[in-house]
Design a protein around this motif. Structure first.
Motif, PDB file in Angstrom:
ATOM      1  N   ARG A 140       0.838  -1.218   0.000  1.00 59.18           N
ATOM      2  CA  ARG A 140       0.000   0.000   0.000  1.00 59.18           C
ATOM      3  C   ARG A 140       0.870   1.265   0.000  1.00 59.18           C
ATOM      4  O   ARG A 140       0.556   2.242  -0.684  1.00 59.18           O
ATOM      5  CB  ARG A 140      -0.979  -0.024   1.181  1.00 59.18           C
ATOM      6  CG  ARG A 140      -2.074  -1.070   0.987  1.00 59.18           C
ATOM      7  CD  ARG A 140      -3.151  -0.968   2.039  1.00 59.18           C
ATOM      8  NE  ARG A 140      -2.711  -1.440   3.349  1.00 59.18           N
ATOM      9  CZ  ARG A 140      -2.747  -2.711   3.756  1.00 59.18           C
ATOM     10  NH1 ARG A 140      -3.216  -3.659   2.959  1.00 59.18           N
ATOM     11  NH2 ARG A 140      -2.330  -3.047   4.954  1.00 59.18           N
ATOM     12  N   ALA A 141       1.984   1.225   0.740  1.00 65.10           N
ATOM     13  CA  ALA A 141       2.884   2.394   0.742  1.00 65.10           C
ATOM     14  C   ALA A 141       3.423   2.632  -0.669  1.00 65.10           C
ATOM     15  O   ALA A 141       3.575   3.774  -1.114  1.00 65.10           O
ATOM     16  CB  ALA A 141       4.041   2.171   1.724  1.00 65.10           C
ATOM     17  N   MET A 142       3.677   1.535  -1.391  1.00 62.57           N
ATOM     18  CA  MET A 142       4.281   1.670  -2.713  1.00 62.57           C
ATOM     19  C   MET A 142       3.352   2.331  -3.721  1.00 62.57           C
ATOM     20  O   MET A 142       3.807   2.949  -4.683  1.00 62.57           O
ATOM     21  CB  MET A 142       4.710   0.303  -3.259  1.00 62.57           C
ATOM     22  CG  MET A 142       5.861  -0.346  -2.548  1.00 62.57           C
ATOM     23  SD  MET A 142       7.185   0.775  -2.134  1.00 62.57           S
ATOM     24  CE  MET A 142       7.636   1.360  -3.727  1.00 62.57           C
ATOM     25  N   ILE A 143       2.039   2.225  -3.522  1.00 64.01           N
ATOM     26  CA  ILE A 143       1.106   2.804  -4.497  1.00 64.01           C
ATOM     27  C   ILE A 143       1.291   4.320  -4.533  1.00 64.01           C
ATOM     28  O   ILE A 143       1.505   4.923  -5.583  1.00 64.01           O
ATOM     29  CB  ILE A 143      -0.347   2.419  -4.157  1.00 64.01           C
ATOM     30  CG1 ILE A 143      -0.521   0.905  -4.364  1.00 64.01           C
ATOM     31  CG2 ILE A 143      -1.349   3.203  -5.008  1.00 64.01           C
ATOM     32  CD1 ILE A 143      -1.830   0.342  -3.877  1.00 64.01           C
ATOM     33  N   ARG A 144       1.284   4.930  -3.359  1.00 63.15           N
ATOM     34  CA  ARG A 144       1.443   6.394  -3.304  1.00 63.15           C
ATOM     35  C   ARG A 144       2.860   6.789  -3.746  1.00 63.15           C
ATOM     36  O   ARG A 144       3.046   7.754  -4.485  1.00 63.15           O
ATOM     37  CB  ARG A 144       1.159   6.853  -1.876  1.00 63.15           C
ATOM     38  CG  ARG A 144       1.415   8.306  -1.722  1.00 63.15           C
ATOM     39  CD  ARG A 144       0.444   8.907  -0.744  1.00 63.15           C
ATOM     40  NE  ARG A 144       0.727  10.327  -0.607  1.00 63.15           N
ATOM     41  CZ  ARG A 144       0.350  11.023   0.427  1.00 63.15           C
ATOM     42  NH1 ARG A 144      -0.327  10.466   1.410  1.00 63.15           N
ATOM     43  NH2 ARG A 144       0.637  12.306   0.485  1.00 63.15           N
ATOM     44  N   ILE A 145       3.838   6.028  -3.294  1.00 65.99           N
ATOM     45  CA  ILE A 145       5.228   6.361  -3.633  1.00 65.99           C
ATOM     46  C   ILE A 145       5.408   6.347  -5.157  1.00 65.99           C
ATOM     47  O   ILE A 145       6.017   7.244  -5.731  1.00 65.99           O
ATOM     48  CB  ILE A 145       6.200   5.382  -2.921  1.00 65.99           C
ATOM     49  CG1 ILE A 145       6.182   5.658  -1.410  1.00 65.99           C
ATOM     50  CG2 ILE A 145       7.611   5.490  -3.491  1.00 65.99           C
ATOM     51  CD1 ILE A 145       7.018   4.718  -0.562  1.00 65.99           C
ATOM     52  N   CYS A 146       4.841   5.339  -5.809  1.00 66.53           N
ATOM     53  CA  CYS A 146       5.025   5.244  -7.270  1.00 66.53           C
ATOM     54  C   CYS A 146       4.346   6.404  -7.999  1.00 66.53           C
ATOM     55  O   CYS A 146       4.866   6.903  -8.998  1.00 66.53           O
ATOM     56  CB  CYS A 146       4.501   3.905  -7.791  1.00 66.53           C
ATOM     57  SG  CYS A 146       5.614   2.566  -7.347  1.00 66.53           S
ATOM     58  N   LYS A 147       3.210   6.827  -7.495  1.00 68.54           N
ATOM     59  CA  LYS A 147       2.540   7.976  -8.144  1.00 68.54           C
ATOM     60  C   LYS A 147       3.452   9.196  -8.055  1.00 68.54           C
ATOM     61  O   LYS A 147       3.616   9.939  -9.022  1.00 68.54           O
ATOM     62  CB  LYS A 147       1.205   8.276  -7.455  1.00 68.54           C
ATOM     63  CG  LYS A 147       0.146   7.277  -7.847  1.00 68.54           C
ATOM     64  CD  LYS A 147      -1.217   7.671  -7.346  1.00 68.54           C
ATOM     65  CE  LYS A 147      -2.215   6.621  -7.801  1.00 68.54           C
ATOM     66  NZ  LYS A 147      -3.318   6.440  -6.885  1.00 68.54           N
ATOM     67  N   GLU A 148       4.034   9.409  -6.885  1.00 70.41           N
ATOM     68  CA  GLU A 148       4.900  10.585  -6.729  1.00 70.41           C
ATOM     69  C   GLU A 148       6.188  10.427  -7.539  1.00 70.41           C
ATOM     70  O   GLU A 148       6.686  11.385  -8.126  1.00 70.41           O
ATOM     71  CB  GLU A 148       5.173  10.819  -5.239  1.00 70.41           C
ATOM     72  CG  GLU A 148       3.892  11.262  -4.535  1.00 70.41           C
ATOM     73  CD  GLU A 148       4.008  11.503  -3.045  1.00 70.41           C
ATOM     74  OE1 GLU A 148       3.029  11.966  -2.452  1.00 70.41           O
ATOM     75  OE2 GLU A 148       5.076  11.219  -2.453  1.00 70.41           O
ATOM     76  N   GLU A 149       6.702   9.202  -7.585  1.00 66.28           N
ATOM     77  CA  GLU A 149       7.939   8.974  -8.367  1.00 66.28           C
ATOM     78  C   GLU A 149       7.690   9.272  -9.843  1.00 66.28           C
ATOM     79  O   GLU A 149       8.585   9.711 -10.554  1.00 66.28           O
ATOM     80  CB  GLU A 149       8.453   7.536  -8.216  1.00 66.28           C
ATOM     81  CG  GLU A 149       9.034   7.172  -6.855  1.00 66.28           C
ATOM     82  CD  GLU A 149      10.289   7.938  -6.459  1.00 66.28           C
ATOM     83  OE1 GLU A 149      10.818   8.734  -7.264  1.00 66.28           O
ATOM     84  OE2 GLU A 149      10.729   7.757  -5.317  1.00 66.28           O
ATOM     85  N   SER A 150       6.480   9.023 -10.303  1.00 63.91           N
ATOM     86  CA  SER A 150       6.272   9.241 -11.733  1.00 63.91           C
ATOM     87  C   SER A 150       6.219  10.748 -12.026  1.00 63.91           C
ATOM     88  O   SER A 150       6.683  11.192 -13.073  1.00 63.91           O
ATOM     89  CB  SER A 150       5.101   8.435 -12.264  1.00 63.91           C
ATOM     90  OG  SER A 150       3.933   9.083 -12.090  1.00 63.91           O
ATOM     91  N   PHE A 151       5.739  11.540 -11.076  1.00 62.54           N
ATOM     92  CA  PHE A 151       5.859  13.006 -11.213  1.00 62.54           C
ATOM     93  C   PHE A 151       7.345  13.408 -11.214  1.00 62.54           C
ATOM     94  O   PHE A 151       7.788  14.231 -12.025  1.00 62.54           O
ATOM     95  CB  PHE A 151       5.083  13.696 -10.073  1.00 62.54           C
ATOM     96  CG  PHE A 151       5.616  15.049  -9.660  1.00 62.54           C
ATOM     97  CD1 PHE A 151       5.500  16.141 -10.505  1.00 62.54           C
ATOM     98  CD2 PHE A 151       6.227  15.225  -8.420  1.00 62.54           C
ATOM     99  CE1 PHE A 151       5.999  17.389 -10.119  1.00 62.54           C
ATOM    100  CE2 PHE A 151       6.735  16.461  -8.036  1.00 62.54           C
ATOM    101  CZ  PHE A 151       6.621  17.549  -8.890  1.00 62.54           C
ATOM    102  N   HIS A 152       8.130  12.782 -10.352  1.00 58.91           N
ATOM    103  CA  HIS A 152       9.566  13.111 -10.295  1.00 58.91           C
ATOM    104  C   HIS A 152      10.249  12.802 -11.622  1.00 58.91           C
ATOM    105  O   HIS A 152      11.083  13.561 -12.110  1.00 58.91           O
ATOM    106  CB  HIS A 152      10.267  12.301  -9.189  1.00 58.91           C
ATOM    107  CG  HIS A 152       9.740  12.582  -7.824  1.00 58.91           C
ATOM    108  ND1 HIS A 152      10.092  11.851  -6.716  1.00 58.91           N
ATOM    109  CD2 HIS A 152       8.882  13.544  -7.379  1.00 58.91           C
ATOM    110  CE1 HIS A 152       9.480  12.335  -5.649  1.00 58.91           C
ATOM    111  NE2 HIS A 152       8.727  13.349  -6.032  1.00 58.91           N
TER     112      HIS A 152
END
Ligand code: ACO
Length: 311
Positions: free
Chosen positions: A148-160
């Motif tokens: 579940r933590a990875m879902i949000r992290i991946c969304k932000e990483e894709s903005f990065h």
């Protein structure tokens, strides 16, 4: 009893369901998760340093605001991940101690210096791009809080990743000197980015067991290949050359072939002897020591609240 619990654990993992904090799990599974998630959390926190190096020297207010937001996101990622280790019984203070004492690892990539502003763009494009390839499958990892933590992290990483690519596109449309800066940054970050995926499968001590437990969903080499295949057309569109004379399309394999990674350099960096390893850990230790008063004040406040509630 244990055999029955283990059968239930195997069934849940096999059925692509999630193991949750209160479920029974083998000791090795718990240890592997704490090791991997802690290493991941440390990487996010140490990873703030190379880019933070440019916040005060960003070329415009817009670039500064973007970079600030990005570095803050990395801090948030570290915190979600430390929280995930706590659901496994780990203690955050203990993990930080192990990091600053060199007893736990963090990603090799953050031991390289950021020498010019194009490095900020290349970190977004290549380093965050590699992180996405490695981390999107972790949204399907078998441990619920990590997935579940990875879902949000991946969304932000894709903005990065996109902000990095957009920054590089802008520089490539600029002057000849700016184009040279981008190429120089690509030359320095390409090979370390490939190393982020870890040692070759044949030398990866943890992959087989982590795949069996569905903690990892792909091997290191599979993800590295995916990253190379994805990045080559992006490099073409950008107009930069990836620094590997052996890089070419192999129609038989349906993938790009690429040159041999310098594994001696990789193990040197993993062993704490990268170009900036000492500086990164020293900085982390100093930040932790400087923040002691904040932790003490927060703990004193929390105690006072608990005492009040008890009255
Ligand atoms: N940097 C530092 N250490 C590494 C790296 C790396 N790039 N790759 C592998 N290692 C270490 C492993 O931690 C392991 O050491 P240990 O057993 O003492 O813990 C050893 O090298 C052997 O490697 P593997 O057996 O392949 O290790 P593992 O199965 O854990 O795979 C991987 C490594 C792919 C990095 C995995 O842990 C993973 O997917 N982690 C989650 C993602 C992550 O941590 N990303 C951090 C960078 S991305 C970012 O923060 C933007």
């Amino acid at each position: 009893m244990d055999a029955e619990l283990e059968r239930e654990f195997d069934r849940v993992v096999g059925a692509e369901q999630r193991i949750e904090p209160r479920d029974w799990m083998p000791d090795g599974y718990r240890k592997t998760l704490i090791r991997q998630i802690a290493q991941h959390a440390h990487s996010e926190i140490i990873g703030m340093q190379p880019e933070a190096n440019w916040i005060s020297r960003a070329p415009s207010l817009r670039r500064k605001a973007i970079l600030l937001a990005k570095v803050q996101d990395e801090a948030g990622h570290g915190l979600y991940l430390y929280a995930a280790t706590e659901t496994l019984g780990a203690d955050r203070e203990d993990l930080t101690r192990k990091l600053v004492e060199g007893r736990q690892k963090y990603s090799s990539i953050f031991n390289y210096p950021t020498l010019n502003f194009a490095d900020v763009g290349v970190i977004g494009w290549l380093v965050d791009g590699a992180a996405i390839v490695n981390q999107v499958p972790l949204c399907r990892t078998s441990y619920g809080p990590y997935a579940r933590a990875m879902i949000r992290i991946c969304k932000e990483e894709s903005f990065h990743q996109r902000q990095g690519y957009e920054l590089l596109m802008t520089m490539m449309r600029g002057t000849e000197a700016q184009r040279r800066m981008v190429q120089d940054a690509v030359d320095r970050w390409w090979w370390p980015s490939l190393m982020m995926f870890g040692p070759p499968d044949a030398e990866s001590s943890n992959t087989a067991q982590s795949m069996a437990w569905r903690i990892k969903r792909h091997t290191n080499d599979e993800l590295r290949q995916k990253f190379v295949d994805m990045t080559v057309p992006q490099a073409d569109a950008l107009g930069v050359t990836l620094p590997d004379p052996e890089l070419r399309w192999n129609a038989d394999r349906g993938h790009h072939d690429f040159g041999e990674i310098d594994w001696t350099e990789f193990w040197q960096v993993v062993g704490g002897n990268g170009p900036c390893s000492r500086q990164r850990i020293e900085h982390r230790r100093a930040a932790h020591d400087d923040g002691a008063w904040v932790r003490e004040a927060a703990a004193a406040y929390a105690h006072r609240q608990t005492d009040r509630e008890a009255i």
